[in-house]
Design a protein around this motif. Structure first.
Motif, PDB file in Angstrom:
ATOM      1  N   GLY A 151       2.794   2.035   3.334  1.00  0.00           N
ATOM      2  CA  GLY A 151       3.926   1.136   3.266  1.00  0.00           C
ATOM      3  C   GLY A 151       3.600  -0.292   3.741  1.00  0.00           C
ATOM      4  O   GLY A 151       4.489  -1.138   3.784  1.00  0.00           O
ATOM      5  N   GLU A 152       2.341  -0.535   4.099  1.00  0.00           N
ATOM      6  CA  GLU A 152       1.940  -1.885   4.512  1.00  0.00           C
ATOM      7  C   GLU A 152       2.199  -2.863   3.384  1.00  0.00           C
ATOM      8  O   GLU A 152       2.062  -2.524   2.221  1.00  0.00           O
ATOM      9  CB  GLU A 152       0.455  -1.929   4.875  1.00  0.00           C
ATOM     10  N   ARG A 153       2.543  -4.104   3.766  1.00  0.00           N
ATOM     11  CA  ARG A 153       2.855  -5.134   2.770  1.00  0.00           C
ATOM     12  C   ARG A 153       2.019  -6.380   3.006  1.00  0.00           C
ATOM     13  O   ARG A 153       1.547  -6.610   4.109  1.00  0.00           O
ATOM     14  CB  ARG A 153       4.331  -5.517   2.835  1.00  0.00           C
ATOM     15  N   GLY A 154       1.870  -7.146   1.933  1.00  0.00           N
ATOM     16  CA  GLY A 154       1.175  -8.428   2.030  1.00  0.00           C
ATOM     17  C   GLY A 154      -0.313  -8.253   2.252  1.00  0.00           C
ATOM     18  O   GLY A 154      -0.918  -7.288   1.782  1.00  0.00           O
ATOM     19  N   PRO A 155      -0.931  -9.190   3.004  1.00  0.00           N
ATOM     20  CA  PRO A 155      -2.385  -9.153   3.215  1.00  0.00           C
ATOM     21  C   PRO A 155      -2.877  -7.839   3.835  1.00  0.00           C
ATOM     22  O   PRO A 155      -3.995  -7.416   3.567  1.00  0.00           O
ATOM     23  CB  PRO A 155      -2.637 -10.320   4.148  1.00  0.00           C
ATOM     24  N   ASP A 156      -2.044  -7.194   4.646  1.00  0.00           N
ATOM     25  CA  ASP A 156      -2.457  -5.927   5.268  1.00  0.00           C
ATOM     26  C   ASP A 156      -2.632  -4.810   4.223  1.00  0.00           C
ATOM     27  O   ASP A 156      -3.335  -3.847   4.460  1.00  0.00           O
ATOM     28  CB  ASP A 156      -1.425  -5.468   6.298  1.00  0.00           C
ATOM     29  N   ALA A 157      -1.983  -4.969   3.060  1.00  0.00           N
ATOM     30  CA  ALA A 157      -2.054  -3.949   2.016  1.00  0.00           C
ATOM     31  C   ALA A 157      -3.306  -4.097   1.150  1.00  0.00           C
ATOM     32  O   ALA A 157      -3.600  -3.207   0.364  1.00  0.00           O
ATOM     33  CB  ALA A 157      -0.812  -4.015   1.142  1.00  0.00           C
ATOM     34  N   LEU A 158      -4.002  -5.215   1.295  1.00  0.00           N
ATOM     35  CA  LEU A 158      -5.215  -5.393   0.496  1.00  0.00           C
ATOM     36  C   LEU A 158      -6.290  -4.525   1.068  1.00  0.00           C
ATOM     37  O   LEU A 158      -7.133  -4.015   0.497  1.00  0.00           O
ATOM     38  CB  LEU A 158      -5.665  -6.856   0.495  1.00  0.00           C
TER      39      LEU A 158
ATOM     40  N   ARG B  91       0.875  -1.177   0.000  1.00  0.00           N
ATOM     41  CA  ARG B  91       0.000   0.000   0.000  1.00  0.00           C
ATOM     42  C   ARG B  91       0.907   1.221   0.000  1.00  0.00           C
ATOM     43  O   ARG B  91       1.705   1.430   0.915  1.00  0.00           O
ATOM     44  CB  ARG B  91      -0.903   0.001   1.232  1.00  0.00           C
ATOM     45  N   VAL B  92       0.811   2.027  -1.034  1.00  0.00           N
ATOM     46  CA  VAL B  92       1.715   3.161  -1.221  1.00  0.00           C
ATOM     47  C   VAL B  92       1.599   4.159  -0.077  1.00  0.00           C
ATOM     48  O   VAL B  92       2.612   4.640   0.448  1.00  0.00           O
ATOM     49  CB  VAL B  92       1.447   3.851  -2.581  1.00  0.00           C
ATOM     50  N   ARG B  93       0.380   4.459   0.354  1.00  0.00           N
ATOM     51  CA  ARG B  93       0.167   5.475   1.384  1.00  0.00           C
ATOM     52  C   ARG B  93       0.842   5.133   2.709  1.00  0.00           C
ATOM     53  O   ARG B  93       1.462   5.986   3.339  1.00  0.00           O
ATOM     54  CB  ARG B  93      -1.335   5.676   1.606  1.00  0.00           C
TER      55      ARG B  93
END
Length: 112
Positions: free
Chosen positions: A105-112, A101-103
């Protein structure tokens, strides 16, 4: 994670969006597309002249989902997009290594 991509008839877009929302998919990307499959386009008449339309207008829908959610997403798309006529479209799935998630920086499932 999986990237589910669907090519469907433009007038079925709202039904597909609704079906995906009902199973908990809230983010998607939509783009206009054109192409042909087995139907190879069609013939139309404009002002008395007949002409061949080689590329049929379609909509490309992409959603990234957890692995376990890919089959329900596929089924929802197919059920909502199906008219039973030629040119209903295609759905395919590809693996996704990382989502960020660009805003935040979350990665993986948390970025969905």
């Amino acid at each position: 994670m999986k990237l589910v991509t669907a090519i469907v008839k433009p007038y079925r877009l709202e039904a597909v969006k609704t079906a995906l929302q009902e199973i908990g998919v809230h983010g998607l990307t939509v783009a206009e597309a054109s192409g042909y499959g087995r139907q190879r386009g069609h013939t139309e008449v404009y002002r008395g002249a007949e002409y061949q339309v080689d590329l049929v207008p379609k909509v490309r829908i992409e959603v990234v989902v957890e692995d376990a959610d890919s089959e329900p997403a596929i089924e929802a798309i197919v059920k909502a997009a199906r008219t039973g006529k030629i040119g209903d479209g295609k759905v395919w799935v590809m693996p996704v290594e990382t989502v960020v998630r660009v805003r935040t920086g979350e990665r993986g499932p948390d970025a969905l």
